[in-house]
Design an enzyme around this catalytic site. Structure first.
Site, PDB file in Angstrom:
ATOM      1  N   HIS A 163      64.204  66.462  10.309  1.00 52.53           N
ATOM      2  CA  HIS A 163      64.914  66.514   9.019  1.00 52.53           C
ATOM      3  C   HIS A 163      64.797  67.897   8.380  1.00 52.53           C
ATOM      4  O   HIS A 163      64.685  68.023   7.154  1.00 52.53           O
ATOM      5  CB  HIS A 163      64.377  65.438   8.067  1.00 52.53           C
ATOM      6  CG  HIS A 163      64.553  64.042   8.575  1.00 52.53           C
ATOM      7  ND1 HIS A 163      65.710  63.313   8.391  1.00 52.53           N
ATOM      8  CD2 HIS A 163      63.730  63.237   9.282  1.00 52.53           C
ATOM      9  CE1 HIS A 163      65.592  62.124   8.949  1.00 52.53           C
ATOM     10  NE2 HIS A 163      64.391  62.059   9.514  1.00 52.53           N
TER      11      HIS A 163
ATOM     12  N   ASN B 174      67.476  56.179   6.621  1.00 49.83           N
ATOM     13  CA  ASN B 174      68.517  56.895   7.346  1.00 49.83           C
ATOM     14  C   ASN B 174      69.883  56.317   6.989  1.00 49.83           C
ATOM     15  O   ASN B 174      69.981  55.355   6.236  1.00 49.83           O
ATOM     16  CB  ASN B 174      68.302  56.787   8.870  1.00 49.83           C
ATOM     17  CG  ASN B 174      67.197  57.690   9.381  1.00 49.83           C
ATOM     18  OD1 ASN B 174      66.990  58.782   8.877  1.00 49.83           O
ATOM     19  ND2 ASN B 174      66.483  57.229  10.396  1.00 49.83           N
TER      20      ASN B 174
END
Length: 498
Positions: A58, A132
């Site tokens: 990320h 997510n």
């Protein structure tokens, strides 16, 4: 060196031979991960320190501040958490979107899952929901997390992204099929961050005033409508604007076009979990809405851009261990691993006092005996005691906040094979494939084919056999997309039985 390693027994860093590198040490097949799993913690601790200074995963992200507003008057049936206690109540939030596998300088339109990490600054402390844009994930045991992420990074020899690494791992890990199907569908290349959903993915829990526990999954449904790029459009955007999603989000908020999401939750009574036909704590599976329909909770709006990207976005740190009273966890193995891994990664990347940074600091009063450490930039507790108990009026524990006891059906600790106890890798991805329209199915197999065609045949064969077991049309479509015949790949008896 590669030849020297062949045939060797895997060991820990200290040389202890490893007997099982596939399954975490848990309390029964569905129980939580136990603290004595030295291998899991060693792998996680090493993995969290592999790259400096950007996030290991990320790394490329965009974020904004916003407001969560309650619309459901009945949440008290499920939880005592005060942020839900009345309709119209608002809680300030911070939401960071991200791509998972790419570096900070990568394109944010790559085919990749998108992170959807939310921080709620509640009156009872921060609630961090690390999710997510997909309701499932590639693996269901945290022991495999670093192995999986390595396949999404760069080949140690060529320093290039490697389709072979990815498909080799996926073909040997059939539990990944559900997420792979989503990743290579239209949803794998969303048109910016405003036009995608978010999910907790993990199973969490809620506890009401009676002490009743409910397992839950959170859903954030975009009110802007789902919009995705085709593979060709996403590839073209990488050459036009590497920061398309960042620019789109920032500009929309800057001009007052505030994106919104409908916040929903699935609720499962605690007793159901023991007998439900799907393991409710398996991160590779969804709970069908026909069994556990979504319940409306509120609305999330993003309405303010950060003023300084580094201070507020790069230094933002989300901990899934941060939940408000009336909320809790579950035996979800991946969640249990993240409860340890995320704060450990933050301490390494930002420093032990990362929670004192303004973007991470609670907006409610807080008292802790944690002191000192690098970059301690506040009063550090002054002259007050740094130990507990003490007789000088320092903060004390309160029994009403003791965690609710949880019982498990077994007391056996061991490395239980998640494949032996659940080998149904095919039903849910097959159902997802059949839900797609014919043109969406065609794009899916085309997207897979463009990647799978780059790997050797033995890996193609193994992976296409998996797709075929999900649905014969799925396997046939992928085979055709890479210019091969399904009869040359799938065993004849399987073709006959189909």
């Amino acid at each position: 060196m590669a030849e020297e390693l062949k045939g060797k027994v895997m060991t820990t860093d200290a040389g202890r031979p490893v007997g099982d590198n596939q399954n975490s040490l848990t309390l029964g097949p569905r129980g939580p991960v136990v603290f004595e799993d030295f291998l899991l913690f060693e792998k996680m601790a090493h993995f969290n320190r592999e790259r400096v200074p950007e996030r290991v995963v990320h790394a490329k992200g965009s974020a904004a501040y916003g407001t969560f507003t309650v619309t459901n008057p009945d949440m008290a049936k499920y939880t005592t958490a005060k942020l839900f206690d009345k309709v119209g109540k608002q809680t300030p939030t911070f939401l960071r979107f991200s791509t998972v596998g790419g570096e900070k300088g990568s394109a944010d339109t790559e085919r990749d899952p998108r992170g959807f990490a939310l921080k709620f600054y509640t009156e009872e402390g921060n609630w961090d929901m690390v999710g997510n844009n997909t309701p499932v994930f590639f693996i269901r045991d945290p022991l495999k997390f670093s192995d999986f992420i390595h396949t999404q990074k760069r080949d140690p020899a060529t320093n290039l992204k490697s389709p072979t690494m990815m498909w080799d791992f996926w073909s040997l890990s059939p539990e990944s099929l559900h997420q792979v199907t989503i990743l290579f569908s239209d949803r794998g290349t969303p048109d910016g961050y405003r036009h995608m959903n978010g999910y907790s993915s993990h199973t969490f829990s809620l506890i009401n005033a009676k002490g009743e526990l409910f397992y839950c999954k959170w859903h954030f449904k975009t009110k802007q409508g789902i919009k995705n790029f085709t593979r060709e459009e996403a590839d073209n955007m990488k050459s036009v604007d590497m920061d398309y999603s960042q620019r789109d989000l920032f500009n929309a908020i800057e001009k007052g076009d505030f994106p919104k999401w409908r916040v929903q939750v699935q609720i499962m009574p605690e007793a159901d979990a023991a007998t439900y036909h799907i393991n409710p704590f398996d991160l590779t599976k969804v709970w069908p809405h026909s069994d556990y329909p979504v319940i409306e909770v509120g609305e999330l709006e993003l309405n303010r851009n950060p003023e300084n990207y580094f201070a507020e976005v790069e230094q933002a740190a989300f901990d899934p261990k941060n939940v408000a009273p009336g909320m809790g966890f579950s035996p979800d193995k991946m969640l249990q691993g993240r409860l340890i891994s995320y704060p450990d990664a933050h301490r390494y990347r930002i420093g032990v006092n990362y929670n004192l940074l303004p973007v991470n600091e609670p907006k409610c009063p807080y008292s802790t005996y944690n002191r000192d450490g690098s970059m301690r930039f506040n009063a550090n507790g002054g002259s007050t005691p740094n130990y507990e108990p003490n007789s000088f009026g320092g903060p004390t524990q309160h029994p009403k906040y003791v965690e609710r006891p949880t019982s498990y059906s077994t007391s056996t600790v061991g490395r239980f094979s998640h494949r032996e106890h659940d080998s149904d890798y095919y039903t849910q991805p097959g159902n997802l494939f059949r839900l797609m329209s014919p043109d969406a199915q065609e794009r899916l197999v085309g997207n897979i084919g463009s990647s799978l065609s780059q790997v050797e045949q033995r890996i193609q064969d193994l992976q296409i056999n998996h797709f075929y077991k999900c649905d014969p049309k799925y396997g046939e479509g992928v085979a055709k997309a890479i210019g091969r015949k399904i009869e040359d790949i799938v065993k004849k008896e399987e073709l006959v039985s189909a």
